[in-house]
Each structure stands twice: as C-alpha cells, then as structure tokens.
Design an enzyme around this catalytic site. Structure first.
Site, PDB file in Angstrom:
ATOM      1  N   ARG A 143       0.868  -1.174   0.000  1.00  0.00           N
ATOM      2  CA  ARG A 143       0.000   0.000   0.000  1.00  0.00           C
ATOM      3  C   ARG A 143       0.906   1.226   0.000  1.00  0.00           C
ATOM      4  NH1 ARG A 143      -5.134   0.174  -1.294  1.00  0.00           N
ATOM      5  NH2 ARG A 143      -5.837   1.581   0.362  1.00  0.00           N
ATOM      6  N   TYR A 187       7.195  -4.605   7.401  1.00  0.00           N
ATOM      7  CA  TYR A 187       7.039  -3.286   7.991  1.00  0.00           C
ATOM      8  C   TYR A 187       7.992  -3.209   9.171  1.00  0.00           C
ATOM      9  CZ  TYR A 187       5.889   0.900  10.247  1.00  0.00           C
ATOM     10  OH  TYR A 187       6.042   2.156  10.794  1.00  0.00           O
TER      11      TYR A 187
HETATM   12  C1  FAD Z   1       4.068   6.656   6.501  1.00  0.00           C
HETATM   13  C2  FAD Z   1       5.127   6.019   7.368  1.00  0.00           C
HETATM   14  C3  FAD Z   1       5.270   6.435   8.676  1.00  0.00           C
HETATM   15  C4  FAD Z   1       6.242   5.854   9.496  1.00  0.00           C
HETATM   16  N1  FAD Z   1       6.331   6.285  10.781  1.00  0.00           N
HETATM   17  C5  FAD Z   1       7.267   5.751  11.592  1.00  0.00           C
HETATM   18  C6  FAD Z   1       7.349   6.178  12.962  1.00  0.00           C
HETATM   19  O1  FAD Z   1       6.572   7.015  13.431  1.00  0.00           O
HETATM   20  N2  FAD Z   1       8.319   5.610  13.724  1.00  0.00           N
HETATM   21  C7  FAD Z   1       9.189   4.664  13.246  1.00  0.00           C
HETATM   22  O2  FAD Z   1      10.060   4.207  13.995  1.00  0.00           O
HETATM   23  N3  FAD Z   1       9.136   4.268  11.950  1.00  0.00           N
HETATM   24  C8  FAD Z   1       8.199   4.770  11.121  1.00  0.00           C
HETATM   25  N4  FAD Z   1       8.123   4.356   9.811  1.00  0.00           N
HETATM   26  C9  FAD Z   1       9.101   3.363   9.315  1.00  0.00           C
HETATM   27  C10 FAD Z   1      10.410   3.991   8.734  1.00  0.00           C
HETATM   28  O3  FAD Z   1      10.087   4.802   7.641  1.00  0.00           O
HETATM   29  C11 FAD Z   1      11.374   2.861   8.326  1.00  0.00           C
HETATM   30  O4  FAD Z   1      11.710   2.091   9.459  1.00  0.00           O
HETATM   31  C12 FAD Z   1      12.680   3.326   7.677  1.00  0.00           C
HETATM   32  O5  FAD Z   1      12.469   4.249   6.654  1.00  0.00           O
HETATM   33  C13 FAD Z   1      13.417   2.142   7.110  1.00  0.00           C
HETATM   34  O6  FAD Z   1      14.712   2.510   6.684  1.00  0.00           O
HETATM   35  P1  FAD Z   1      15.425   1.751   5.479  1.00  0.00           P
HETATM   36  O7  FAD Z   1      16.780   2.332   5.354  1.00  0.00           O
HETATM   37  O8  FAD Z   1      15.316   0.275   5.665  1.00  0.00           O
HETATM   38  O9  FAD Z   1      14.525   2.073   4.212  1.00  0.00           O
HETATM   39  P2  FAD Z   1      14.272   3.448   3.427  1.00  0.00           P
HETATM   40  O10 FAD Z   1      14.146   4.577   4.396  1.00  0.00           O
HETATM   41  O11 FAD Z   1      13.146   3.214   2.496  1.00  0.00           O
HETATM   42  O12 FAD Z   1      15.616   3.653   2.609  1.00  0.00           O
HETATM   43  C14 FAD Z   1      15.917   2.890   1.448  1.00  0.00           C
HETATM   44  C15 FAD Z   1      16.679   3.807   0.490  1.00  0.00           C
HETATM   45  O13 FAD Z   1      17.137   3.017  -0.611  1.00  0.00           O
HETATM   46  C16 FAD Z   1      17.039   3.783  -1.787  1.00  0.00           C
HETATM   47  N5  FAD Z   1      16.961   2.863  -2.932  1.00  0.00           N
HETATM   48  C17 FAD Z   1      16.014   1.920  -3.165  1.00  0.00           C
HETATM   49  N6  FAD Z   1      16.285   1.242  -4.301  1.00  0.00           N
HETATM   50  C18 FAD Z   1      17.434   1.768  -4.800  1.00  0.00           C
HETATM   51  C19 FAD Z   1      18.227   1.510  -5.961  1.00  0.00           C
HETATM   52  N7  FAD Z   1      17.891   0.539  -6.833  1.00  0.00           N
HETATM   53  N8  FAD Z   1      19.353   2.249  -6.165  1.00  0.00           N
HETATM   54  C20 FAD Z   1      19.692   3.230  -5.278  1.00  0.00           C
HETATM   55  N9  FAD Z   1      18.978   3.519  -4.175  1.00  0.00           N
HETATM   56  C21 FAD Z   1      17.866   2.806  -3.934  1.00  0.00           C
HETATM   57  C22 FAD Z   1      15.761   4.578  -1.602  1.00  0.00           C
HETATM   58  O14 FAD Z   1      15.780   5.736  -2.407  1.00  0.00           O
HETATM   59  C23 FAD Z   1      15.798   4.899  -0.104  1.00  0.00           C
HETATM   60  O15 FAD Z   1      16.406   6.161   0.129  1.00  0.00           O
HETATM   61  C24 FAD Z   1       7.121   4.862   8.994  1.00  0.00           C
HETATM   62  C25 FAD Z   1       6.969   4.439   7.668  1.00  0.00           C
HETATM   63  C26 FAD Z   1       5.959   4.979   6.889  1.00  0.00           C
HETATM   64  C27 FAD Z   1       5.763   4.439   5.515  1.00  0.00           C
END
Ligand code: FAD
Length: 385
Positions: free
Chosen positions: A250, A349
C-alpha cells in the site's frame, strides 16, 4: 584495509551499516541512493516558507525498547522529549487513542475504574469466536462491536483498501485497549524527536572518512564488479527486475494545507469514519513543540494501491506475496557477494529502531563470518524469509 563495499540506499539501514563497518573494521564504503537526498523515507526538511520541519514521507516518531539503539541515535543527535498523543474524530465526537480508560468512559458515558472497565470490555467481547479467522473476528473477540466499528473498521478498511474480514487475524495480535489513562501511543521506554530532524541525524552517521555518499545514483548490477561486497536495501523484487512478479504494497499520499495559527491542536488526528476518504491528518509543527511558528502545515493522508511509479510504503504480505517472497529469497540466497537488509529488501514493515538495531547486529554477523572465512549472511537472522 579490506576491499571497499557498495551500500545501496542511504536510509537508516544503509547509513548505520556503513558506519558500523567503518568503525568496527575500517571498511571503506560507497553509499549510493537513487534519490537526491539521504535519509530514505525518514527524510525531514524545513519548509522554505514557514520554517516548519516537515517529515517529507509521513510523520516519524522515534521510540525503542533497546537501550543500545537509544544510546546509538543519541550519539548523533540531541533528542527532545516528544510523546505522540493521537486523537480520533468520529461522528460521536473526539476521542483519545489508543483506546484507553478515558476513551471507554467517554464513549460509553461511564466513569468506570480500571477493574470495572476490564470486566465491562470482557462482557462486550464476542466470546462465540474461538479461533478468529480474520482481522474483524479478532477485534470482535477482543473488544466487541461498538469500539471496533467506531475506531478500527473504517480506518483499517481505508488503510488497506479491503474489508477487514479479508485481512489476517495476526495483524491485531494484542488487545488494542489500555485500562488506564495512559494515552502515550507507544509503550517503549525511550521516545523522542531528533532536535534538527532525521536527515541531520543520518548526515552525522554518514560523516566518516571511510564513507562516501553518491546521490542521484541508481544501482545497476554492473557496479558490483568493482566492490568486495554489495549490501542492498532497496526493494527485493526490483533487484531481480521483478522477474517473478511484484510484491504488493500500500502507498500513501498527502494533500498539503497551509494556514495561520493552529489547524487541529495536535500532531496526529485519525478519521476512522469509513465515509471520509482520508485516514488521518498530521500537523507537523506539533512534532517540534519546542519551536514557535505562526503559520502551520497540515497533511491530509490518503491510502491507495502502489503503482509501478509510486513509493512502496506498507508491505501487504498477503498469502500470494509470501509465496513470491520465498521464491525471491531463494534467488537471493544463491547470490555470492550480496546481502539484503532493511524494510524493502526483507519486505517487512519495520520501525526505525528495528532497522537500526538490525543493521547494528547485521554488521557484527557479517564481520564475524568474514573473519572466520564462513559464507557471509544473505539476510539478517530475524528476517526469517
Ligand atoms: C508513513 C510512514 C510512517 C512511518 N512512521 C514511523 C514512525 O513514526 N516511527 C518509526 O520508527 N518508523 C516509522 N516508519 C518506518 C520507517 O520509515 C522505516 O523504518 C525506515 O524508513 C526504514 O529505513 P530503510 O533504510 O530500511 O529504508 P528506506 O528509508 O526506504 O531507505 C531505502 C533507500 O534506498 C534507496 N533505494 C532503493 N532502491 C534503490 C536503488 N535501486 N538504487 C539506489 N537507491 C535505492 C531509496 O531511495 C531509499 O532512500 C514509517 C513508515 C511509513 C511508511
């Protein structure tokens, strides 16, 4: 110094991993991100007109049970106290969430003690449901029809785009009610907001002589040849060019409203009414109560299916997705020098504290395997794909 590594994604997962490898084993890394900013979905930026710190991809509140994760983030940013006290506007008035003693007493026009309320809710609960087959049955078994319909039915339906009877019971694993006046949205002992936002915090994590960041750079498989190892934090199905199909998510989008003064008097207001098209409204200046702003920005949040050009937000994890995930995990496990971590690459998530904790643990596991000559792990142990 060991071979340099490539880290795909400059969100919390990629940044924490790069920092741990740099500090623990002097590993040099290139961190790339397809976007023009670091911090992934936690990106924050001051609005040029109002000066309000905006959470670009939705509101993010930091909370954790892990003292080491709390100490870790506090190394890189001052944290200010912030407690999320969510409210819900319904056709019967405004109530406090998560459902607590105040909500129950206000909703039923009572003044019950905790013990009386517990007994009262037990009587409301649908005891005829022995084994809940879906989300709705689970909720009815826990809290009965009135509270379910007022606070859960419409919100869940709008958020997931389907009837709650089509969702697994496991989504609601615990009794979603508190028998006290505690209206703190989270139970975690450590909570707060980084004083200058998440992007400043992640910039500090990435600020190390062994780490080079390259923005506007999308991963291509040919890049892997120049590195000893690749850590990929993007979508798992995208890494394999969606060759087996797409994992379903979603997504959310927002309508931005600027006005003077205070729009709703609270950071997050839920709208569980199924007749309204949006799920909630967040007003971002309330996430920094220590700052003063005359204007305000409110974001009306809508949910929808994720199209090919949308940002994937919430993994749906339906039965078909789990089968597809298992097939992609088999392909991933066959890769020799690539590891997958973070919310997108493991299709779960995950809150911020979870991805940070997992990146810290994964760096340890990867370095231990590397130094003992064992095969390095493909996924974090907890991902259990
Ligand atoms: C609406 C919403 C609200 C949220 N609220 C909370 C909250 O209140 N508290 C909390 O603790 N967590 C919250 N979260 C969760 C939080 O956003 C995640 O835990 C966090 O962003 C995860 O980090 P990540 O580095 O794994 O992923 P991401 O933050 O998604 O980072 C992944 C990165 O990889 C990059 N990428 C992807 N594919 C490629 C590619 N092929 N080449 C180069 N770069 C690429 C993307 O551009 C992105 O910058 C929320 C999430 C959502 C959706």
């Amino acid at each position: 110094m060991p071979d340099p590594v490539l880290i795909v994604g400059a969100g919390f997962s990629g940044a924490v991993l790069a920092r741990q490898l740099a500090e623990l084993a002097d590993v040099k890394s290139i961190v790339i991100d397809a976007r023009d900013h670091i911090a992934g979905n936690c990106h924050t930026e001051r609005d040029a007109e109002t000066g309000i710190m905006v959470h670009t991809f939705g509101p993010h509140i930091f909370h954790t049970d892990r003292a080491d994760v709390w100490a870790y983030v506090n190394r890189f940013s001052e944290f200010r106290p912030f407690v999320n006290r969510v409210k819900a506007t319904t056709d019967r008035g405004v109530f406090s969430l998560p459902v607590n003693l105040h909500t129950i007493n206000q909703f039923f026009g009572t003044s019950m003690s905790p013990a009386e309320a517990r007994e009262f809710i037990q009587e409301k609960a649908d005891t005829s449901i022995a084994e809940p087959a879906n989300f709705e049955e689970q909720a009815l078994k826990f809290i009965g029809r009135e509270l379910y319909e007022a606070f859960f039915y419409g919100y869940t339906k709008k958020q997931w785009g389907c009837d709650p009877t089509e969702l697994p019971a496991a989504i609601l694993s615990r009794l979603p009610v508190r028998f006290s006046y505690d209206d703190n949205y989270y139970n975690s002992p450590f909570q707060g907001m980084p004083a200058e936002g998440y992007t400043a915090l992640i910039a500090k994590i990435l600020d190390h002589p062994n780490i080079e960041v390259r923005l506007n750079t999308r991963y291509e498989h040919a890049m892997a040849e120049q590195f000893g190892h690749v850590f990929y934090t993007g979508p798992l199905d995208e890494y394999f060019a969606h060759r087996l199909g797409r994992l379903s998510y979603r997504t959310v989008f927002w309508e931005k409203k600027k006005s003077e003064g205070d729009f709703q008097g609270v950071a997050v207001m839920n709208y569980p009414d199924p007749k309204l098209p949006y799920t909630r409204i967040h007003e971002h200046k309330h996430f920094t109560p220590w700052e003063k702003h005359d204007s305000t920005l409110a974001f009306v949040e809508y949910s929808k299916e994720t199209g090919p050009d949308d940002i994937p937000y919430y993994p749906k994890r339906l039965a078909a997705d789990k089968e597809l995930l298992a097939s992609y995990a088999t392909l991933a496990n066959a890769e020799q020098k690539v590891s997958f971590l973070g919310r997108l690459a493991t299709y779960r998530y995950m809150d911020m504290h979870q991805v940070i904790g997992e990146a810290i643990d994964f760096a340890d596991a990867w370095l231990a395997a590397k130094s003992s000559g064992a095969k390095t792990p493909t996924f974090p142990a907890k991902a259990a794909l």
